[in-house]
Design a protein around this motif. Sequence first.
Motif, short mmCIF file in Angstrom:
data_model
loop_
_atom_site.label_atom_id
_atom_site.label_comp_id
_atom_site.label_asym_id
_atom_site.label_seq_id
_atom_site.Cartn_x
_atom_site.Cartn_y
_atom_site.Cartn_z
N UNK A 59 0.87 -1.17 0.00
CA UNK A 59 0.00 0.00 0.00
C UNK A 59 0.90 1.23 0.00
N UNK A 60 0.59 2.21 -0.84
CA UNK A 60 1.44 3.39 -0.95
C UNK A 60 0.68 4.66 -0.57
N UNK A 61 1.35 5.51 0.19
CA UNK A 61 0.82 6.82 0.56
C UNK A 61 1.46 7.84 -0.37
N UNK A 62 0.63 8.56 -1.12
CA UNK A 62 1.12 9.50 -2.13
C UNK A 62 0.72 10.92 -1.73
N UNK A 63 1.68 11.81 -1.60
CA UNK A 63 1.42 13.23 -1.33
C UNK A 63 2.06 14.04 -2.45
N UNK A 64 1.28 14.86 -3.11
CA UNK A 64 1.83 15.70 -4.17
C UNK A 64 1.12 17.04 -4.21
N UNK A 65 1.84 18.03 -4.69
CA UNK A 65 1.28 19.37 -4.86
C UNK A 65 0.65 19.46 -6.24
N UNK A 66 -0.42 20.24 -6.38
CA UNK A 66 -1.19 20.28 -7.63
C UNK A 66 -0.32 20.57 -8.85
N UNK A 123 -3.02 4.42 -2.06
CA UNK A 123 -3.18 3.69 -3.33
C UNK A 123 -2.52 2.32 -3.22
N UNK A 124 -3.19 1.33 -3.79
CA UNK A 124 -2.57 0.01 -3.97
C UNK A 124 -2.77 -0.44 -5.41
N UNK A 125 -1.75 -1.08 -5.95
CA UNK A 125 -1.84 -1.62 -7.31
C UNK A 125 -2.07 -3.13 -7.28
N UNK A 126 -2.19 -3.68 -6.06
CA UNK A 126 -2.36 -5.12 -5.87
C UNK A 126 -3.85 -5.46 -5.90
N UNK A 127 -4.27 -6.20 -6.89
CA UNK A 127 -5.68 -6.55 -7.04
C UNK A 127 -6.18 -7.39 -5.87
#
Length: 516
Positions: free
Chosen positions: A98-105, A186-190
Amino acid sequence: MGFASSPSDQCGAAILKSTLFLILISAVGLAEASIHIYNRDPFREVGSAYLVSVGSEGISASVDSKDHSFIRFENITFWRSKEDADHHPSLAYNGGLVQVIIFEASNRDNIGGSAYGGQRSICCTPDLAKLEGCKQGEVIRTPSVTDKNWPVVINIYFKGKSLSTHIKNNKQVNIKSTGMYNLFFITCDQKLKDMRVTGRTVWKNPTGYLPGRMSPLMKFYVFMSIMYAVLCAVWVFQYIRYWDDVLLLQHCVTSIIALGLLEMTFWYFDYAYFNSTGVRPVGITTWVVTIGAVRRTVSRVLILCVSMGYGVVRPTLGGLTTKVLLVGVTYFLATEMLSVAENVGSINDVAGRARVFFVVPVAFLDAFLIVWIFTSLASTLEQLQAKRSSIKLDIYRKFSNALAIAVITSVVWTGYEIYFKATDPFNERWQSAWIITSFWDILAFALLCVICYLWAPSQSSQRYAYMDNKGEDTDDEESESLCRETPKGSIGLVKLDDRKDGDTSDQEETEEGKRE
């Protein structure tokens, strides 16, 4: 070997990246204040990824070492079902990611890879791994040109057959530059598509927990409270001074001023509490939006009644009373629902597309009231002109001009608001967004000041009132001010209600003189 891309390819890539960001944003749900709480929130499927939209807020950079801007994780835990754990056990660094994603617009293009098969992908697929060199099963991330540590990606793994995994408690990401920040799990693992999340995240600006786009409004409401207090003081002074001559219209204006002062003051306390605790006070917020809905409703009903000539050319509204009350109640309910949807329990910068459902009825009712008001005004002006009531006619003309200016200004500003939002789909101009909200309060206050000026309590307030059968149909109202100076012996211009003393024979002589 690299290949140079054409301008059209670059344009297409930019459009695809923007589309991806909009897909991410469309998954944003309602959140409570600057402390976003998650109670077993499910992951949603978006393209090749499964995600939870955590929040999106404008955050200002820290001004000194003492007041940090940050996003903090508190008790964030990811849960999977026992069935998934038994059938798909995960080993550290071998799955269950599981990934935690933080980004600026402005760095939205750094999340996701190139379009493959006609669709831009968030996760790295086997084909994209060959083309772009990304890690299969992970979110595709390109480091920012200005800071290689952004976007921030935090990896969390399930181990063995454990049903849960968590982010280190009170883990904090400091914000060093001003921007609109977005946070996703986000997770990419189905195998983890049925996963849920609990816990909360805390977002803080240098001056407190109030979101960046709302922070200027706290100072604005202080300013508006002062302006309403000054208007209230001036009005009440005149109100008490000429109490014996106060009209029903002026009583209504007094109530609107009081409601406006209460509303602005409560907004300030609402924002101050929010700023200090990070949680919006539902009770205060509900009260303040209700007061605001009552103020707007009373204001519109009052303007409608004045436009109809109530108390000026007619003593009552007659058969229109029920219709006016029905429109007023409907407008209050529509405005209350819209205000609650916009303010109670949700402050997310990009949430609320469902609120359009509440906006449409309010917009329709406003348009209906505008047409009704100006139609009534035209009729009232015609009656006053026919009766040669010059003083009232002058006041109503000024009132009509003020309303026309207010309506035109509203239409122009609505057009600007639509343009502002249409050209800023990612809320990158959030620092000036508070002006959109504050303008309507300023316009309402300006129109209220005009009404207070035109119908201010005075010793001649009765000249605004309906005069029944006292010669208003034939005499110019300007002569009425002269009547009070006319000696008792004169029978040509004397008003009956100006003479407090005298016997019955004098009254009969006066009436005969008027008939002559």
